[in-house]
Motif scaffolding. Structure first.
Motif, PDB file in Angstrom:
ATOM      1  N   LEU A   1      30.065  45.098 -41.969  1.00  0.00           N
ATOM      2  CA  LEU A   1      31.765  46.575 -42.677  1.00  0.00           C
ATOM      3  C   LEU A   1      32.106  45.324 -43.013  1.00  0.00           C
ATOM      4  N   CYS A   2      33.322  46.874 -44.466  1.00  0.00           N
ATOM      5  CA  CYS A   2      33.788  45.826 -45.068  1.00  0.00           C
ATOM      6  C   CYS A   2      35.298  46.500 -45.162  1.00  0.00           C
ATOM      7  N   ASP A   3      36.518  45.640 -46.396  1.00  0.00           N
ATOM      8  CA  ASP A   3      37.655  45.961 -46.005  1.00  0.00           C
ATOM      9  C   ASP A   3      37.097  47.324 -47.434  1.00  0.00           C
ATOM     10  N   ASP A   4      38.348  47.526 -48.033  1.00  0.00           N
ATOM     11  CA  ASP A   4      38.405  48.502 -49.483  1.00  0.00           C
ATOM     12  C   ASP A   4      38.774  47.648 -50.204  1.00  0.00           C
ATOM     13  N   ASN A   5      38.209  46.187 -50.098  1.00  0.00           N
ATOM     14  CA  ASN A   5      38.677  45.424 -50.999  1.00  0.00           C
ATOM     15  C   ASN A   5      39.820  44.815 -51.421  1.00  0.00           C
ATOM     16  N   HIS A   6      41.423  45.523 -50.919  1.00  0.00           N
ATOM     17  CA  HIS A   6      42.397  45.104 -50.689  1.00  0.00           C
ATOM     18  C   HIS A   6      43.395  45.377 -49.314  1.00  0.00           C
ATOM     19  N   GLY A   7      42.391  44.895 -48.518  1.00  0.00           N
ATOM     20  CA  GLY A   7      43.064  44.526 -47.258  1.00  0.00           C
ATOM     21  C   GLY A   7      43.040  45.646 -46.377  1.00  0.00           C
TER      22      GLY A   7
ATOM     23  N   TYR B   1      34.138  41.995 -44.040  1.00  0.00           N
ATOM     24  CA  TYR B   1      33.971  41.450 -45.429  1.00  0.00           C
ATOM     25  C   TYR B   1      35.325  41.749 -45.195  1.00  0.00           C
ATOM     26  N   TYR B   2      36.487  40.378 -45.612  1.00  0.00           N
ATOM     27  CA  TYR B   2      37.822  41.279 -45.517  1.00  0.00           C
ATOM     28  C   TYR B   2      38.141  40.069 -47.169  1.00  0.00           C
ATOM     29  N   HIS B   3      39.132  40.701 -48.202  1.00  0.00           N
ATOM     30  CA  HIS B   3      39.206  39.671 -49.118  1.00  0.00           C
ATOM     31  C   HIS B   3      41.420  39.572 -49.338  1.00  0.00           C
ATOM     32  N   PHE B   4      41.274  38.623 -50.110  1.00  0.00           N
ATOM     33  CA  PHE B   4      42.215  38.002 -49.780  1.00  0.00           C
ATOM     34  C   PHE B   4      42.207  37.804 -51.883  1.00  0.00           C
ATOM     35  N   ASP B   5      41.244  38.006 -52.427  1.00  0.00           N
ATOM     36  CA  ASP B   5      41.505  37.872 -53.657  1.00  0.00           C
ATOM     37  C   ASP B   5      40.044  39.325 -54.473  1.00  0.00           C
TER      38      ASP B   5
ATOM     39  N   LYS C   1      49.818  41.667 -42.346  1.00  0.00           N
ATOM     40  CA  LYS C   1      48.943  42.620 -42.365  1.00  0.00           C
ATOM     41  C   LYS C   1      47.589  42.199 -42.181  1.00  0.00           C
ATOM     42  N   ILE C   2      47.224  40.866 -42.419  1.00  0.00           N
ATOM     43  CA  ILE C   2      45.735  40.339 -41.638  1.00  0.00           C
ATOM     44  C   ILE C   2      45.900  40.753 -39.985  1.00  0.00           C
ATOM     45  N   TRP C   3      46.515  40.102 -39.603  1.00  0.00           N
ATOM     46  CA  TRP C   3      46.674  40.478 -38.054  1.00  0.00           C
ATOM     47  C   TRP C   3      46.933  41.709 -38.049  1.00  0.00           C
ATOM     48  N   GLU C   4      46.558  42.452 -38.721  1.00  0.00           N
ATOM     49  CA  GLU C   4      47.337  44.026 -37.977  1.00  0.00           C
ATOM     50  C   GLU C   4      45.436  43.801 -38.379  1.00  0.00           C
ATOM     51  N   GLN C   5      45.049  43.985 -39.182  1.00  0.00           N
ATOM     52  CA  GLN C   5      43.491  44.717 -39.839  1.00  0.00           C
ATOM     53  C   GLN C   5      42.694  43.889 -38.282  1.00  0.00           C
TER      54      GLN C   5
ATOM     55  N   VAL D   1      34.109  43.771 -34.032  1.00  0.00           N
ATOM     56  CA  VAL D   1      33.218  43.663 -34.713  1.00  0.00           C
ATOM     57  C   VAL D   1      33.305  41.441 -34.289  1.00  0.00           C
ATOM     58  N   ARG D   2      33.132  41.137 -33.779  1.00  0.00           N
ATOM     59  CA  ARG D   2      33.298  39.797 -33.473  1.00  0.00           C
ATOM     60  C   ARG D   2      31.717  38.943 -33.403  1.00  0.00           C
ATOM     61  N   ASP D   3      30.995  38.570 -34.263  1.00  0.00           N
ATOM     62  CA  ASP D   3      29.682  37.809 -35.010  1.00  0.00           C
ATOM     63  C   ASP D   3      30.020  37.936 -36.416  1.00  0.00           C
ATOM     64  N   LEU D   4      30.692  38.212 -36.724  1.00  0.00           N
ATOM     65  CA  LEU D   4      30.941  37.074 -38.358  1.00  0.00           C
ATOM     66  C   LEU D   4      31.861  38.045 -39.038  1.00  0.00           C
ATOM     67  N   TRP D   5      32.895  36.722 -39.336  1.00  0.00           N
ATOM     68  CA  TRP D   5      34.380  36.975 -40.111  1.00  0.00           C
ATOM     69  C   TRP D   5      34.152  36.622 -41.599  1.00  0.00           C
ATOM     70  N   ILE D   6      33.576  36.622 -42.585  1.00  0.00           N
ATOM     71  CA  ILE D   6      34.160  36.481 -43.766  1.00  0.00           C
ATOM     72  C   ILE D   6      35.126  36.973 -45.220  1.00  0.00           C
ATOM     73  N   VAL D   7      36.163  36.454 -45.531  1.00  0.00           N
ATOM     74  CA  VAL D   7      36.709  36.196 -46.487  1.00  0.00           C
ATOM     75  C   VAL D   7      36.609  35.781 -47.643  1.00  0.00           C
ATOM     76  N   ASN D   8      36.605  36.826 -48.246  1.00  0.00           N
ATOM     77  CA  ASN D   8      36.631  35.807 -49.862  1.00  0.00           C
ATOM     78  C   ASN D   8      37.989  35.477 -50.615  1.00  0.00           C
ATOM     79  N   VAL D   9      38.243  34.392 -50.761  1.00  0.00           N
ATOM     80  CA  VAL D   9      39.604  33.345 -51.526  1.00  0.00           C
ATOM     81  C   VAL D   9      39.146  32.767 -52.912  1.00  0.00           C
TER      82      VAL D   9
END
Length: 967
Positions: free
Chosen positions: A381-387, A407-411, A429-433, A442-450
């Protein structure tokens, strides 16, 4: 007898040709390479390089023994001798044993045993030694120097077994890498090659990550090594490689561009309809080439350059059927080329952008949910590109065998406006989301766009630690991000900065990220914050200047050895962000003052030029420190975006004012748009209403020059309960263009008066400032009752009167919790558990607010909320509202027809707030208002109540909080 490391032991080992590290020949080569990095860490701490040997006869009396279960004769021997017990880590994922033992071999008195359940477990265990020695995970990437030590010891009975990581695959995505990361790696390494990736892999592993999406805008990970060297080094280190959401079957996006053509075996169209054989061959060769490495295979298909898979004419059913055929083809290719048992091959489908509806379908068209093609696939699953998270697994979905990823975004490079320059992510905000994502399964894969990695090290470390040890930092650790921040600072600057200076760094990191949370630097312009209302621009400018002064103070006192780390990790992202914010705030004020003809606008124009120059100088300095180590990393455009991309971006427009020929002055009321030059035949009265708030003791007005001719003013006030900081003065319009006059009130002298006046005499007019004040006795109302004094009430969400819990038949408590520091102005309130749907009046917790209004009638209630997206595809996010004894109103806080990527969504993510207005009926006097939790994701920050049709003055942050009893 303790296990000890000190200079004497290391020197003796070196001089006697006895080694400190035992290096088994049978060990994984990548583990041995990591051990060499740890030995270098030891050298940094003690000033002496430890030696390694494959010969037991050349070991010293104190040694480090490391190995991996089932790959270490040495560990097996220690088990047989009953020196260690490995059953506690056998069969576990990425776990290590860290234990001091006596006499493992002849001639060795003490040993530190590091045993990994697998390759990564051993690597994490080795790096755990570095951490205990005080070595930062950023020692290589950012050049953070550890504190020198004389000695380090572990007790003779020391034993530690690490936990299994909370999230199975944890990593980051190097993305949007031009012009920054691309120029950096070309200058320092000559390309996107294995020499560069060695540093990236080390950073990932030191942060206890295990999963990476490599740079892909112009790079070809499997070719640039050169050849397969990148993939081989990753596999050697135990780094699990993946690929982005539109790069299936271990083929990277640029590869097809490179290999396509009319004579190519892969065809010349990225199209599974017209070029099925060519695309299938392309995927097959990718699996043959890279399937031997440890990977998570991306499946599915999107159009080239992040576009849709089929044309606009295609129906939802057409798209779903084509994606099903793609998955069937890919699954067969994986069976044929990697493993006939598909369940043993980690695979991932990204439900990103238009792929999401293909998965869910609609009421008329079943999607791919529960399809056999996706049975063992991780659904990312994904965020909306803005966290802000998008959909999350419903309770029925959570037993999906393949599990879920995020799939989360810092960039982000995309709409409504990109943000790629420097870190603008906020830990609360990162913690809350992300804690909500974990709560939803959601516990199998976390990736963040840095993006380019650089300046993202702080939030990246948090993201990785949250994924590694959710039990420590996740849902149960509410309001612990400040503790994390202090620990992170300690890891980077222990022994370099004093405790007081580390507190200052804490103030910098939390301060600048909160300001960026309110508005990212790329999203700033002159019209964001109001130049005068509620003094929101002035208050923010004061905060910014305070932080900039702290950053400069530390900059000047930083020693040369640690300067680069401070500059890159703290100073550059802090000052870069704040200087840009300051530039735009000053531009807003410049425009406002210039339109009034005030000469102060010219001074502001000079300050804006200084900010602009500082921005360029800062980037230049970043590119030159440490012999150009960070060259290129500051090249991303970041000023004045008006579109999603940088094309057409506009820098500040400066307004200058020509002086009038006569000595004219203007009076303005600070915090409001009222102003006058005091002519008898026009409006010459203004109103100072600050003292309508009973807790207000000081207000101000300002006198401005419109001319460069000396102009005098005189102030008189007949009310003894009012005093002004100055009663006369002059402005020259050149050096002195304004004078702030502070007004103080002494309510003990009011004697029933509620209105006073201050008269300002000017060369060409007289201004009368009507001062309204209240000496209200609100003792009849309970504490935390908000009292309308100036036409509206503004309430910070945490200032409730009652926080009412609810519980179910099992005794599970459900309640709102304060998220400290989370909101744009103070904090926020969110209901826990985060996965629950609530029914107001039955099992819903609620917040009750008390307030007093002067007149009965219909009032507008405006809720300020975190711009959450709904967790399901029904595009609703409900809460309940009840005023007094009226019925509970269940309302959808999302606009009708809301969709991620629409205009309403865009306003929310740029403002980082969503506002919703409804109406309530109020009685004259005391009222109650209840806000009920209903849908997951509802996060309340502020409430504003005003008579219908009579809105408070416009502002970005909303009206500042008004008076309440006991304030």
């Amino acid at each position: 007898m303790e296990f000890v490391i000190n200079q004497e032991i290391l020197k003796n080992v070196t001089s006697d040709s006895h080694s400190f590290f035992y290096q088994e020949k049978e060990a994984f080569s990548g583990v041995n390479k990591i051990a060499k990095k740890v030995m270098h860490d030891v050298e940094l701490v003690f000033g002496v390089a430890p030696q390694a040997s494959t010969d037991r006869n050349r070991l010293g009396k104190n040694v480090v023994l490391y190995g991996t279960v089932d790959n270490s004769p040495m560990l097996q021997e220690l088990v047989e001798k009953k020196k260690v017990e490995l059953s506690e880590i056998n069969g576990k994922r990425e776990v290590y044993l860290f234990q001091v033992i006596n006499r493992p071999f002849e001639g060795v008195e003490k040993a530190l045993v590091i045993a990994g359940s697998d390759k990564r477990g051993t690597i994490y265990g080795l790096f755990h030694l570095s951490e205990l020695l005080g070595v930062s995970p950023l020692v290589d990437w950012s050049g953070v120097k550890p504190l020198r030590k004389d000695s380090f010891s572990l007790s003779e009975n020391y034993k530690y077994i690490s936990k299994e990581p909370s999230v199975r695959y944890r990593g980051f995505f190097i993305n949007d890498e031009w012009p920054a990361f691309g120029n950096w790696t070309m200058k320092n390494f000559g390309g996107f090659n294995a020499e560069m990736y060695d540093h990236v892999f080390e950073l990932l592993l030191r942060l206890k990550g295990n999963y990476l999406w490599p740079a892909m805008w112009s790079a070809r990970f499997s070719d640039d090594g050169p050849g397969l060297a990148n993939a081989e080094v990753a596999d050697e280190y135990g780094v699990v490689m993946g690929a982005s959401h539109h790069e299936p079957c271990l083929r990277y996006g640029e590869e097809y561009k490179y290999l396509r053509g009319k004579d190519s075996i892969y065809g010349d169209a990225w199209n599974f309809i017209s070029n099925r054989d060519g695309i299938t061959k392309f995927w097959e060769d990718g699996l043959k080439r890279s399937g031997k490495f440890e990977t998570v295979v991306t499946v599915g298909m999107r159009g080239e350059a992040d576009t849709s898979i089929m044309g606009k004419e295609a129906t939802l059913a057409d798209n779903i059927q084509l994606l099903r055929e793609v998955l069937q083809t890919q699954n067969q290719l994986i069976r044929d080329n990697i493993n006939p048992n598909l369940s043993e091959v980690p695979r991932m489908l990204a439900l990103y952008k238009e792929v999401e509806p293909f998965f869910y379908g609609d009421k008329d068209t079943p999607g791919l949910m529960n399809s056999e093609e996706l049975e063992d696939v991780i659904l990312m699953l994904c965020d909306d590109n803005h966290g802000n998270l998008r959909t999350l697994p419903t309770e029925e979905m959570r037993d999906h065998k393949g599990g879920y990823g995020m799939y989360y975004h810092f960039d982000y490079h995309g709409g409504p406006i990109s943000y790629e320059w420097i870190n603008s992510s906020y830990l609360p905000k990162i913690w809350e989301q992300m804690s909500m994502a974990y709560d939803f399964g959601v516990r199998d894969l976390w990736i963040v766009n840095v993006g380019d990695i650089a300046t993202q090290e702080f939030p990246l470390a948090y993201f990785m630690d949250l994924a590694y040890d959710f039990e420590k930092w996740g849902t149960g650790a509410i309001n612990k991000t400040d503790i994390y921040t202090k620990q992170w600072i300690q890891r980077q600057f222990e022994g370099v900065l004093s405790e007081d200076d580390m507190k200052k760094v804490f103030e910098l990191l939390t301060g600048y990220t909160k300001i960026a949370h309110n508005r990212r630097p790329e999203h700033m312009n002159a019209d964001v914050y109001h130049p005068v209302n509620y003094k929101e621009s002035d208050h923010l400018l004061q905060q910014i200047d305070t932080l900039l002064n702290i950053a400069e103070e530390l900059y000047k006192n930083m020693g040369s050895e640690n300067f680069s780390a401070y500059f890159s990790l703290v100073y550059y992202p802090v000052v870069g962000n704040l200087n840009l914010q300051k530039m735009w705030l000053l531009t807003g004020e410049n425009h406002y003052y210039a339109k009034l003809g005030l000469l102060e606008a010219n001074k502001l124009a000079d300050q804006i030029r200084e900010c602009f120059k500082r921005d360029r100088d800062l980037v230049d300095q970043y590119h030159t420190i440490d012999n150009g180590k960070w060259y290129g990393m500051g090249l991303s455009e970041h000023i004045g975006f008006i579109n999603w991309n940088e094309e057409g971006c506009k820098y500040p427009i400066l307004m200058n004012v020509l002086p009038t020929s006569k000595p004219r002055l203007m009076v303005t009321v600070d915090g409001a748009e009222q102003h006058t030059e005091g002519p008898a035949w026009h409006n010459n009265k203004v109103y100072l209403n600050d003292f309508l708030q009973p807790d207000s003791v000081e207000a101000s007005f300002t006198i401005f020059s419109l001319s460069d001719v000396d102009a005098e003013f005189k102030i008189t006030c007949e009310n003894q309960w009012l005093t002004c900081s100055k009663m006369s003065g002059s402005l020259d319009g050149r050096e002195k263009t304004m004078e702030v006059i502070k007004v103080k009130i002494d309510r003990s002298l009011m004697n029933g008066e509620t209105e006073g006046s201050i008269v300002v005499e000017m060369p060409y007019g007289t201004c009368t400032i009507i001062v309204n004040a209240k000496q209200a006795d609100n003792s009849e109302f309970p504490k935390m009752t908000f009292v309308e004094m100036n036409g509206y009430i503004s309430i910070e969400a945490e200032h409730y009167s009652i926080n009412k819990e609810a519980s179910n038949q099992f005794g599970d408590v459900k309640r709102f919790e304060v998220l400290q520091g989370y909101g744009k102005t103070l904090s926020a309130m969110k209901a826990f558990p985060t996965t629950e749907y609530y029914t107001p009046g039955k099992d819903a917790p609620y917040l009750e607010y008390h307030f007093v209004v002067q007149e009965a009638g219909v009032y507008e209630l405006e809720l300020y909320m975190q711009p959450s997206n709904p967790v399901t595809t029904d595009y609703t996010l409900f809460c309940g509202i009840q005023a007094n004894e009226d019925e509970i109103n269940i309302l959808n806080t999302l606009p009708e027809g809301y969709r991620v990527d629409d205009s309403n969504w865009a306003v929310g993510v740029l403002d980082n707030i969503r506002r919703h207005i409804s109406t309530i009926n109020c009685k004259e006097g005391f009222n109650t208002l209840r806000i009920y939790a209903v849908s997951p994701g509802f996060v309340l920050e502020k409430l504003v109540i005003n008579p219908e049709g009579k809105k408070p003055a416009a502002s970005y942050l909303g009206p500042t909080e008004t008076y309440y009893v006991g304030k």
